[in-house]
Structures are given as C-alpha cells and as structure tokens.
Design a protein around this motif. Structure first.
Motif, PDB file in Angstrom:
ATOM      1  N   SER A 165       2.431   1.985  -3.387  1.00  0.00           N
ATOM      2  CA  SER A 165       1.531   2.320  -4.483  1.00  0.00           C
ATOM      3  C   SER A 165       1.410   3.836  -4.635  1.00  0.00           C
ATOM      4  O   SER A 165       1.955   4.606  -3.843  1.00  0.00           O
ATOM      5  CB  SER A 165       0.147   1.721  -4.215  1.00  0.00           C
ATOM      6  OG  SER A 165      -0.520   2.429  -3.173  1.00  0.00           O
ATOM      7  N   THR A 175      -9.400  12.355  -2.187  1.00  0.00           N
ATOM      8  CA  THR A 175     -10.187  12.149  -3.404  1.00  0.00           C
ATOM      9  C   THR A 175     -11.445  13.004  -3.393  1.00  0.00           C
ATOM     10  O   THR A 175     -12.075  13.180  -4.434  1.00  0.00           O
ATOM     11  CB  THR A 175     -10.582  10.664  -3.563  1.00  0.00           C
ATOM     12  OG1 THR A 175     -11.413  10.267  -2.453  1.00  0.00           O
ATOM     13  CG2 THR A 175      -9.342   9.787  -3.591  1.00  0.00           C
ATOM     14  N   GLU A 228       0.838  -1.205   0.000  1.00  0.00           N
ATOM     15  CA  GLU A 228       0.000   0.000   0.000  1.00  0.00           C
ATOM     16  C   GLU A 228       0.873   1.255   0.000  1.00  0.00           C
ATOM     17  O   GLU A 228       0.585   2.216  -0.717  1.00  0.00           O
ATOM     18  CB  GLU A 228      -0.904  -0.003   1.228  1.00  0.00           C
ATOM     19  CG  GLU A 228      -1.973  -1.084   1.224  1.00  0.00           C
ATOM     20  CD  GLU A 228      -3.114  -0.756   0.285  1.00  0.00           C
ATOM     21  OE1 GLU A 228      -3.628   0.374   0.335  1.00  0.00           O
ATOM     22  OE2 GLU A 228      -3.483  -1.632  -0.508  1.00  0.00           O
ATOM     23  N   LYS A 246      -1.464   5.264  -4.382  1.00  0.00           N
ATOM     24  CA  LYS A 246      -2.735   5.568  -3.718  1.00  0.00           C
ATOM     25  C   LYS A 246      -2.577   6.729  -2.733  1.00  0.00           C
ATOM     26  O   LYS A 246      -1.588   6.819  -2.009  1.00  0.00           O
ATOM     27  CB  LYS A 246      -3.232   4.329  -2.969  1.00  0.00           C
ATOM     28  CG  LYS A 246      -4.598   4.490  -2.307  1.00  0.00           C
ATOM     29  CD  LYS A 246      -4.963   3.261  -1.493  1.00  0.00           C
ATOM     30  CE  LYS A 246      -5.118   2.035  -2.360  1.00  0.00           C
ATOM     31  NZ  LYS A 246      -5.591   0.864  -1.567  1.00  0.00           N
ATOM     32  N   SER A 247      -3.583   7.596  -2.720  1.00  0.00           N
ATOM     33  CA  SER A 247      -3.581   8.701  -1.764  1.00  0.00           C
ATOM     34  C   SER A 247      -3.926   8.180  -0.379  1.00  0.00           C
ATOM     35  O   SER A 247      -4.934   7.504  -0.179  1.00  0.00           O
ATOM     36  CB  SER A 247      -4.618   9.754  -2.189  1.00  0.00           C
ATOM     37  OG  SER A 247      -4.760  10.751  -1.204  1.00  0.00           O
TER      38      SER A 247
END
Length: 555
Positions: A314, A536, A311, A316-317
C-alpha cells in the motif's frame, strides 16, 4: 585586478564545467573548473502498478517526478502480491536520521534479499558494503555494559534497541560477516544480566523480555529460568507469547513452545508507538510470522504473510522499525514457501527492444535507464502461467518552489536575528554577515506528548553553519540566548538534524549560528519536523529564494 563573474545554474542537475582562459602577449593560461549542481529539495517516489493475467499485456505512460538528471526508474515484477520492495527498501537506506534503530533497520532486511529476488554480482557487492558499514557503525552505539544506546555517545543502554541490534548482529554473523571482537560477548553479558533481573514494569515489558530471551536462545545461551518465569505471567500478550515460544523452540524444547501457542488466536490490536519498542500492530504481526517460519508452520503463516504483503504494497506510511521487520519476515516466509512457480514475462521501455525474463524467485527488479527524458512508456507482457504484479518505481527531485506549509500536530516558525538580537531580513544579506536562525517547534496536537521528534534544517549553498563546538572557544562564542533541551544534534556541512521529545502544548526553541559566505542567489529548502515513528505527525515551512550581496548592498 580581481574580476568576478556571475554564473547561473541551469535547470538540470549534474556536473557543470567552467573554462577560464587568459592571454597577455605571448603568454596564455587557462583553468577548467567542475561544479556539482544539485537540487536542494528532497527525493520523492511515485509508484505505478498493475496486475496482469497469463497472456495479457500492460502498457503504461510514465511521467518522471523530478528534474532532468535526478530521475531513476525501476521495474519490479512479482508473482506474489506486491511488497513494494524497491520503495520500502529505498526508504530505509535513505532515511537520514541515524539512530541505532534506524541504522539497524537499514541493513537488517538486506541480509535476506536473496530469498526474495535474484541479485546481480554488483548488487551483492553493494549489499555486503552496506551490511559491513552498518556493523561498523553499530560499534559507536555500544555502551560500557554491553548494551546499545539510542544515540552515539550516550552512556545508558536502551532495552529494545539492545535486543534489535543484537539480533541483527547474530544473523549477520550466521550469514558469514565478521563481527568486531568482544561486541557479541559484551552484549550477551548485558542481555543475560537484564533477563535475570527482569520484572514487569512498563508497557510492553513482556515483549521486551521475550525478545531478549529469544536473542539469547539464538546466540546459544538460552536463559531457561528466566524463560520459565515469563511463561508463568498471567495474560501474556500475543506478540510476547509467540516470541517466547520461538525462544523455547531454539532452546530445544518444542513441547514447551507448542504449549504456549496451542489453540491461541493470532490477534493484535491496532497501535503505533513513538518510542519504547517503536512498534505497531504490523510490526508485531511480522514478528509472529517470523516465529511461524522458524517453527515450520507454513499453513498458519500464509494468511499473516498475505496481510503483511498488503500493508507493504500500500501507499501507507510505515516507520523504519515496522518496514524493516515486515521485510525481514516476508523474506523468511519466501525462504520456507519454496520457488515452485516460475515467473516469465517480457518488457520494453521507451520503444526499445523487448527483453525476455524468467525467474523462480518471487520477485525480479530491473533498473532501467531514465536518460534525459521527462516521460516514457513501459510495456510488460505476461508470458508465463502465473498471475503477475508489475510495478514501476519512479524517483526524482522535483523543481524548487513546489513545497507547501503544513501543521499536522506540529507547528513551526523560523525567525532570523543579528548577533545582538535584532530582527533582520534573511532573504537579502551582506556577504560576511553572521546571524542567527531561531526555529520554534510547538506540539499543537491533541494526542498527548510526542517522542523521538526530528527537526530537519537544510541551509542554502550561500550560507555556512558556524559550528560553535568546532570553530570557536567558549569565550569567542556569541550568546545566542536560551535554548530548549534536546536528546541529540547532528551538525553536518549543510544541515542540522535535532532530535527531542515535546509535551502536548509545549514549544521548544532551537538556534543555529550562520554566516552569509558566498555571493549569489540560492534556494533555502523547506524546514520540516516529524515524529520519526509516525510521519503523519509533522510540520513544515516552505522553501524560498535568498540573496547574498556585496557588502553594503544587502538588506
């Protein structure tokens, strides 16, 4: 006579100099003036990565994301699946919104960086400065009852951040940092009072209590009665169960700890909180990994560590809370897993001399010279026996005018008015004009209410913020019209950060008094709003060029 000159900044950032010389007969005078030229936009980060086996080489062309003078490049090489450490840590340190959770998150992982990578003396000094500054700032959040509030000056302590800030302070003290007098003793009193009076009253209250009990046990003041009561709760959530087991372990009761977790599967359902514990399923897994490391269970820890590493590695935020706790847990895991495999590699940057590197740490970071180039070539050779995961982290400030509008659950609009409430053209104003910007934020999403929303409003260099709190009496301050409530507002030299909650379908209005102070053409950066624990959910208004003209020439 007064003679004015128009100057135009170049495309690069840095210190520009202006020399003025005057002569009259035999008399000469001169002055040298330095001007700091900066980009009004924000820093962006790009990552390029690879995996190279023994004897293999990785060659990669690099293109910097920012204008000349703003770029930085870091080579990060690991013998474990990549944590994206450079990018994640930079995100925590540079995150602009300074609540108590984010203040703590910025410094907490830095206590353990030496478990992950070799630190140069300069890096060690910088970490010490950061941690000491964080400790000092946390004092401004402590309430009279010993807990910690979310914003400075608030009088009511918040349960989760009181646990979190106290946990960091205890670990900092163990690491040799000197804490202010009475901060910990007052905090212990608060924690003990809350622990004894606790009852399940809201979402994740069991985890809040378990974390509270863990911090008390860590401080040497375990509340066994409260621990036993929580242990008897039916259907104790997984994350709370593991945190309570850690508390028993620290309190010298390993049998009770083992009984809590025996034959229990580690399963956390996906979730993300915008407030309360600011948590996520990844944050909870990181807390469990920390418990496994504390209790000496490296075999059970390995699969969770791999999942967390994936994680972090990655794009990803992740929130500040999740990022910080994941890094803390991974550093603890690195501390118990040993450094048996030596990492060896060689690299060259931009056709320079090859540099050989060897380390027993899981990760090596090296800051390279970005220079004035817009691109370059990195070459990494694996000269050791283990798999390597190199990545290049590129940071820079892009040229202005590249922003785009967005409406991702939040809708923004900005309107400009005279002090009498008449609309005006803000892109071309007379010097000396006082005016008002009105920003409207609407919760246009379909996911319910949003909590901990941050509105970021940066102003061009030609405008000044008229802080009515500081430079005007109540009688002199103009009536800007009704304004929505907010939790906290941070007014700085060139920007205003406003923090608030907003219900689904609700619109909130915020006004700022400004003055067109300096002649010239300037860039108004984009206006953004986002929920601080889920990036997001956001909205933004693109930037634009504005003009401040001689009196009578604007409009």
């Amino acid at each position: 006579d007064v003679i004015t000159f128009r100057l135009k900044a170049g495309s690069n950032i840095g210190i520009a100099s202006v020399s003025v010389k005057a002569a009259a007969g035999d008399v000469n005078a001169g002055q040298h003036i330095e001007l700091d030229v900066r980009m009004p936009g924000g820093l962006v980060t790009d990552v390029v990565e690879a995996a190279i086996s023994k004897g293999e080489m990785w060659k990669q062309a690099i293109k910097f994301p920012g204008v000349t003078g703003s770029n930085a490049i870091t080579l990060e090489t690991a013998r474990i699946p990549p944590l994206n450490l450079g990018k994640r840590l930079s995100f925590l340190i540079r995150y602009p919104h300074g609540c108590v959770e984010q203040t703590t998150s910025a410094v907490f992982p830095q206590l353990y960086l030496d478990k992950l990578l070799e630190l140069s003396p300069d890096k060690q000094d910088k970490i010490q400065q950061n941690v000491k500054a964080g400790i000092g700032r946390l004092r401004t959040f402590q309430t009279t009852d010993g807990g910690f509030a979310y914003w400075p000056g608030e009088t009511r302590a918040q349960d989760w951040v009181s646990n979190y800030a106290g946990h960091f302070l205890l670990e900092a003290e163990k690491a040799g940092y000197l804490l202010p007098l009475r901060v910990i003793s007052a905090w212990k009193t608060y924690q003990r009072k809350k622990a004894i009076s606790w009852g399940p009253d809201r979402t994740r209250s069991e985890l809040i209590q378990a974390y509270r009990l863990y911090t008390l046990a860590l401080s040497g003041a375990a509340e066994l009665g409260a621990m036993n009561r929580l242990r008897e709760e039916r259907n104790l959530p997984t994350a709370a169960r593991w945190r309570l087991a850690s508390a028993y372990h620290l309190a010298g009761q390993p049998e009770a700890a083992e009984d809590l977790i025996q034959d229990r599967k580690i399963s956390i359902s996906a979730y993300r909180e915008l407030s309360n514990t600011y948590g996520s399923d990844l944050r909870d897994k990181a807390m469990i990994l920390e418990s496994l490391c504390l209790m000496g269970r490296p075999e059970d820890a390995m699969p969770i560590a791999k999942a967390i590493s994936s994680e972090l590695g990655s794009t990803k935020s992740l929130s500040t809370q999740t990022t910080a706790y994941a890094l803390v847990a991974m550093a603890r895991h690195a501390g118990i897993s040993g450094n048996s495999d030596e990492m060896k590699f060689a690299f060259s940057w931009n056709n320079g001399e090859e540099v050989a590197v060897s380390s027993k740490h899981p990760l090596v970071q090296m800051q390279l010279d970005a220079g004035d180039s817009s691109s370059g070539i990195i070459v990494v050779r694996n000269t050791g026996d283990t798999m390597l995961y190199p990545r290049v982290i590129l940071e820079g400030i892009p040229a202005v005018g590249t922003e785009t509008a967005a409406k991702n659950g939040l809708k923004l609009s900005a309107d400009y008015f005279t002090l009498k409430g008449k609309p005006l053209n803000h892109t071309n104003l007379d010097q000396g004009t006082d005016f008002v910007v009105r920003v409207t934020v609407t919760n246009s999403g379909h996911s319910g209410d949003y909590e901990e929303v941050a509105l970021s409003h940066v102003f061009p260099s030609g405008w000044e913020i008229r802080n009515t709190r500081m430079d005007m009496s109540d009688s002199d301050a103009p009536d800007l019209g009704p304004e929505s409530d907010y939790d906290y507002q941070d007014i700085r030299d060139d920007r205003v950060y406003t923090y608030f909650d907003i219900r689904q379908g609700e619109s909130k209005i915020f006004r700022i008094l400004l003055n067109a102070s300096y002649l010239g053409k300037f860039y108004l950066p984009m206006i953004t709003a986002e929920t601080m624990y889920d990036a997001t959910i956001n909205g933004r208004i693109p930037g634009e060029w504005i003009q401040v003209a001689e009196a009578g020439e604007g409009g």
